[in-house]
Motif scaffolding. Sequence first.
Motif, PDB file in Angstrom:
ATOM      1  N   ASP A 170       0.848  -1.197   0.000  1.00 32.60           N
ATOM      2  CA  ASP A 170       0.000   0.000   0.000  1.00 32.60           C
ATOM      3  C   ASP A 170       0.885   1.249   0.000  1.00 32.60           C
ATOM      4  O   ASP A 170       2.118   1.160   0.084  1.00 32.60           O
ATOM      5  N   ALA A 171       0.250   2.415  -0.113  1.00 34.69           N
ATOM      6  CA  ALA A 171       0.984   3.673  -0.231  1.00 34.69           C
ATOM      7  C   ALA A 171       1.873   3.956   0.978  1.00 34.69           C
ATOM      8  O   ALA A 171       3.026   4.374   0.830  1.00 34.69           O
ATOM      9  N   ARG A 172       1.362   3.731   2.163  1.00 29.75           N
ATOM     10  CA  ARG A 172       2.161   3.995   3.364  1.00 29.75           C
ATOM     11  C   ARG A 172       3.396   3.103   3.394  1.00 29.75           C
ATOM     12  O   ARG A 172       4.508   3.567   3.600  1.00 29.75           O
ATOM     13  N   ALA A 173       3.197   1.814   3.171  1.00 30.15           N
ATOM     14  CA  ALA A 173       4.322   0.877   3.180  1.00 30.15           C
ATOM     15  C   ALA A 173       5.312   1.203   2.059  1.00 30.15           C
ATOM     16  O   ALA A 173       6.529   1.056   2.234  1.00 30.15           O
ATOM     17  N   TYR A 174       4.798   1.670   0.933  1.00 30.08           N
ATOM     18  CA  TYR A 174       5.661   2.054  -0.188  1.00 30.08           C
ATOM     19  C   TYR A 174       6.572   3.217   0.211  1.00 30.08           C
ATOM     20  O   TYR A 174       7.789   3.168   0.001  1.00 30.08           O
ATOM     21  N   TYR A 207      -1.750   3.320  -6.073  1.00 34.88           N
ATOM     22  CA  TYR A 207      -2.205   2.765  -4.797  1.00 34.88           C
ATOM     23  C   TYR A 207      -3.579   3.313  -4.409  1.00 34.88           C
ATOM     24  O   TYR A 207      -4.117   2.963  -3.364  1.00 34.88           O
ATOM     25  N   GLY A 208      -4.118   4.207  -5.233  1.00 36.99           N
ATOM     26  CA  GLY A 208      -5.448   4.739  -4.973  1.00 36.99           C
ATOM     27  C   GLY A 208      -5.494   5.912  -4.025  1.00 36.99           C
ATOM     28  O   GLY A 208      -6.562   6.256  -3.508  1.00 36.99           O
ATOM     29  N   HIS A 209      -4.359   6.559  -3.790  1.00 40.93           N
ATOM     30  CA  HIS A 209      -4.378   7.712  -2.889  1.00 40.93           C
ATOM     31  C   HIS A 209      -5.204   8.835  -3.520  1.00 40.93           C
ATOM     32  O   HIS A 209      -5.051   9.137  -4.707  1.00 40.93           O
ATOM     33  N   TRP A 212      11.316  12.583 -10.235  1.00 40.59           N
ATOM     34  CA  TRP A 212      11.054  11.849  -8.990  1.00 40.59           C
ATOM     35  C   TRP A 212       9.649  12.127  -8.487  1.00 40.59           C
ATOM     36  O   TRP A 212       8.934  11.215  -8.091  1.00 40.59           O
ATOM     37  N   GLU A 213       9.263  13.397  -8.511  1.00 41.12           N
ATOM     38  CA  GLU A 213       7.913  13.741  -8.040  1.00 41.12           C
ATOM     39  C   GLU A 213       6.855  13.094  -8.930  1.00 41.12           C
ATOM     40  O   GLU A 213       5.861  12.559  -8.440  1.00 41.12           O
ATOM     41  N   SER A 214       7.090  13.110 -10.219  1.00 44.38           N
ATOM     42  CA  SER A 214       6.145  12.501 -11.149  1.00 44.38           C
ATOM     43  C   SER A 214       6.047  10.988 -10.930  1.00 44.38           C
ATOM     44  O   SER A 214       4.945  10.425 -10.920  1.00 44.38           O
ATOM     45  N   ALA A 215       7.187  10.339 -10.744  1.00 41.16           N
ATOM     46  CA  ALA A 215       7.184   8.895 -10.509  1.00 41.16           C
ATOM     47  C   ALA A 215       6.480   8.565  -9.192  1.00 41.16           C
ATOM     48  O   ALA A 215       5.704   7.602  -9.114  1.00 41.16           O
ATOM     49  N   LEU A 216       6.735   9.360  -8.166  1.00 42.77           N
ATOM     50  CA  LEU A 216       6.047   9.167  -6.887  1.00 42.77           C
ATOM     51  C   LEU A 216       4.540   9.364  -7.056  1.00 42.77           C
ATOM     52  O   LEU A 216       3.740   8.588  -6.540  1.00 42.77           O
ATOM     53  N   ARG A 217       4.156  10.405  -7.775  1.00 41.53           N
ATOM     54  CA  ARG A 217       2.738  10.699  -8.008  1.00 41.53           C
ATOM     55  C   ARG A 217       2.057   9.514  -8.701  1.00 41.53           C
ATOM     56  O   ARG A 217       0.975   9.093  -8.297  1.00 41.53           O
TER      57      ARG A 217
END
Length: 184
Positions: free
Chosen positions: A78-82, A141-143, A130-135
């Motif tokens: 999930d997003a947090r674990a990622y 993850y459905g954030h 980096w920001e784009s890849a994170l986004r």
Amino acid sequence: MGKKGADTRYRLLEGARSLIESRGYFGTGLNQILEVSGAPRGSLYFHFPGGKDQLIAEAIEQAGAEITAVIETTAAPDARAYLEAMADLLGERLEQSDWSKGCPVAGVALDAASANDSVQQACSAAYQRWESALRERLAGYGHPEPDRLALAALALIEGGLLLARTHRDRAPLRRLAATFETLV
């Protein structure tokens, strides 16, 4: 370019990457790059006619692509674990380098981005990738707010790396990673 020329160019880029990450732009001289790479002086300007600025900009581009690949391939449920995994991976990289290699862009961005257009553009492009890849990962993850979280996570990780490097301790990164639970 033949194999020997490509190898020399690669060694120059790798030497520059290693030095700028640990010493920043102004702490990295051409003589040091030549020494670390084992390349002859004449080959530097043959491969990088723009001199140090071209070499550093290309080294940042290469290092930025490496971190982008880490962002894109890190697996988590999930997003947090990622985000926690990202902070942990980068913290491990820092610690394994004996606290000399945190972010391959930050030192140069702080040193030279305000005075050097090509280096500033390379730093900016790396951070944008980096920001784009994170986004993209966070959206996957459905954030509900991947734009907001991607920027916040990037800033937290960058700040955490700086603090961890300064203190020679991963504790700041671990504490910041715990913040992801609140953000996600």
